[in-house]
Design an enzyme around this catalytic site. Sequence first.
Site, PDB file in Angstrom:
ATOM      1  N   ASP A  13       0.824  -1.320  -0.028  1.00  0.00           N
ATOM      2  CA  ASP A  13      -0.099   0.089   0.014  1.00  0.00           C
ATOM      3  C   ASP A  13       0.869   1.126  -0.051  1.00  0.00           C
ATOM      4  OD1 ASP A  13      -2.309  -1.690   0.406  1.00  0.00           O
ATOM      5  OD2 ASP A  13      -1.941  -1.796   2.433  1.00  0.00           O
ATOM      6  N   LYS A  16       2.652   2.250  -5.326  1.00  0.00           N
ATOM      7  CA  LYS A  16       3.069   1.541  -6.447  1.00  0.00           C
ATOM      8  C   LYS A  16       2.452   1.956  -7.723  1.00  0.00           C
ATOM      9  CE  LYS A  16       3.054  -2.629  -4.570  1.00  0.00           C
ATOM     10  NZ  LYS A  16       2.595  -2.241  -3.075  1.00  0.00           N
ATOM     11  N   GLY A  40      -3.870  -4.107  -4.359  1.00  0.00           N
ATOM     12  CA  GLY A  40      -4.744  -3.356  -4.899  1.00  0.00           C
ATOM     13  C   GLY A  40      -3.912  -1.947  -5.369  1.00  0.00           C
ATOM     14  N   HIS A  41      -4.105  -1.445  -6.511  1.00  0.00           N
ATOM     15  CA  HIS A  41      -3.578  -0.152  -6.643  1.00  0.00           C
ATOM     16  C   HIS A  41      -4.419   0.850  -6.936  1.00  0.00           C
ATOM     17  CE1 HIS A  41       0.230  -2.153  -7.093  1.00  0.00           C
ATOM     18  NE2 HIS A  41       0.094  -2.867  -8.407  1.00  0.00           N
ATOM     19  N   GLN A 223       1.789  -6.165  -2.952  1.00  0.00           N
ATOM     20  CA  GLN A 223       2.037  -6.119  -1.825  1.00  0.00           C
ATOM     21  C   GLN A 223       3.629  -5.468  -1.352  1.00  0.00           C
ATOM     22  OE1 GLN A 223       1.306  -9.658  -3.126  1.00  0.00           O
ATOM     23  NE2 GLN A 223      -0.713  -9.174  -2.549  1.00  0.00           N
TER      24      GLN A 223
END
Length: 428
Positions: A13, A16, A40-41, A223
């Site tokens: 988180d 990225k 997730g992005h 991650q």
Amino acid sequence: MPALVLLGAQWGDEGKGKATDLLGGSVDYVVRYQGGNNAGHTVVVGDQKYALHLLPSGILSPGCIPVIGNGVVVDPAVLLSELSGLNERGVDTSKLLISGNAHLITPYHTTMDKVTERFLGSRKIGTTGRGIGPTYADKINRVGIRVQDLYDESILIQKVDAALDFKNQVLAKLYNRRAIESGKIVEELLTYAAKLKPYVSDTTLVLNNAIDEGKVVLFEGGQGTLLDVDHGTYPFVTSSNPTAGGACTGAGVGPTKISRVIGILKAYTTRVGAGPFPTELFDADGEALRRIGGERGVTTGRDRRCGWFDAVIARYATRVNGLTDFFLTKLDVLTGWEQIPVCVAYEIDGRRVEELPYSQTDFHHAKPVYEYLPGWSEDITKAKSFSDLPKNAQGYVKALEEMSGAPISAIGVGPGRTETIEINSFLQ
């Protein structure tokens, strides 16, 4: 031109997606090399916000080819839903490539994930319940289902039957659950075959040829370093290798072809899920970081645990990844604090420790040793160069760089695509 690895240098988180998207216009391929839809992005393009869970962030850059490598575990329903959502918003997804060797998350993997976590009770790991761990376990146990198996029905049936022989025993006798019918699983998986077919490719061959031709290839880890199954805070980790070495195995590219390794650092620290977190805050400062930083998981929807910057973790990330650069994100979130604590070492049983302890027991007992840096109150979101930052913000960045062991080559000063200060180009 370089092949680059871009990865999280904390517990994930870190931002990225923003970093990948920043490079997307100059990159020919963006590759996810591990993880699944447990990552997730969030990427902001103009006034549009995109939440990506499985797809590489480069899918939002028109000239870029997004690739899902062999090291990723793919939930076909989630992937097709995400593609459909982007198509409805006018994003061209036709260039996507998916490795035929990537493993598939099936309904029985998500079932096993959820019932196992429930059974563990207070000892649970804090998984997302999306079947990631059980899919990787099947991969290692050699009973996994790969994308290519969708195109040979007889092999698919044999593999699903083999996987369920044991799982149904566990479900019925340990968890008191109904057995899963293999025929229904096969039937569902076959419905995805035709829809995925246009994307399936020998991605290892494609990527190696691209690098040999001088194309720019960016390997994007999900991650973060401290969630790596080998190098993270085990057992509170993911089931794959987000560290730089994972890019080689997860994409089929040799280490001699990687030219730069970029670690993404948040200007403070966050974590989702269970596990040790030495700088975690339980006070008004922690709540302020969560609120100002919008610290809610893109994939899980869970509030992130928040704490001050941990230089011990940053140094560790530099070491195990061979980092050449850092991208520091969310510096703007720290605006308004008179003093900003930074963890420079740990105290463990009365000893000062400046490197991450290898012992799980020691890390659980680690207490942060803080140095206090002067804060700033000026708005930094419009800064275009390092010299535009307030002196105290510059000092904070320089201090973090010195403590972390690699140069900070870019700084995020806001969530927008253009709200970034580039100090050194990643593509040199």
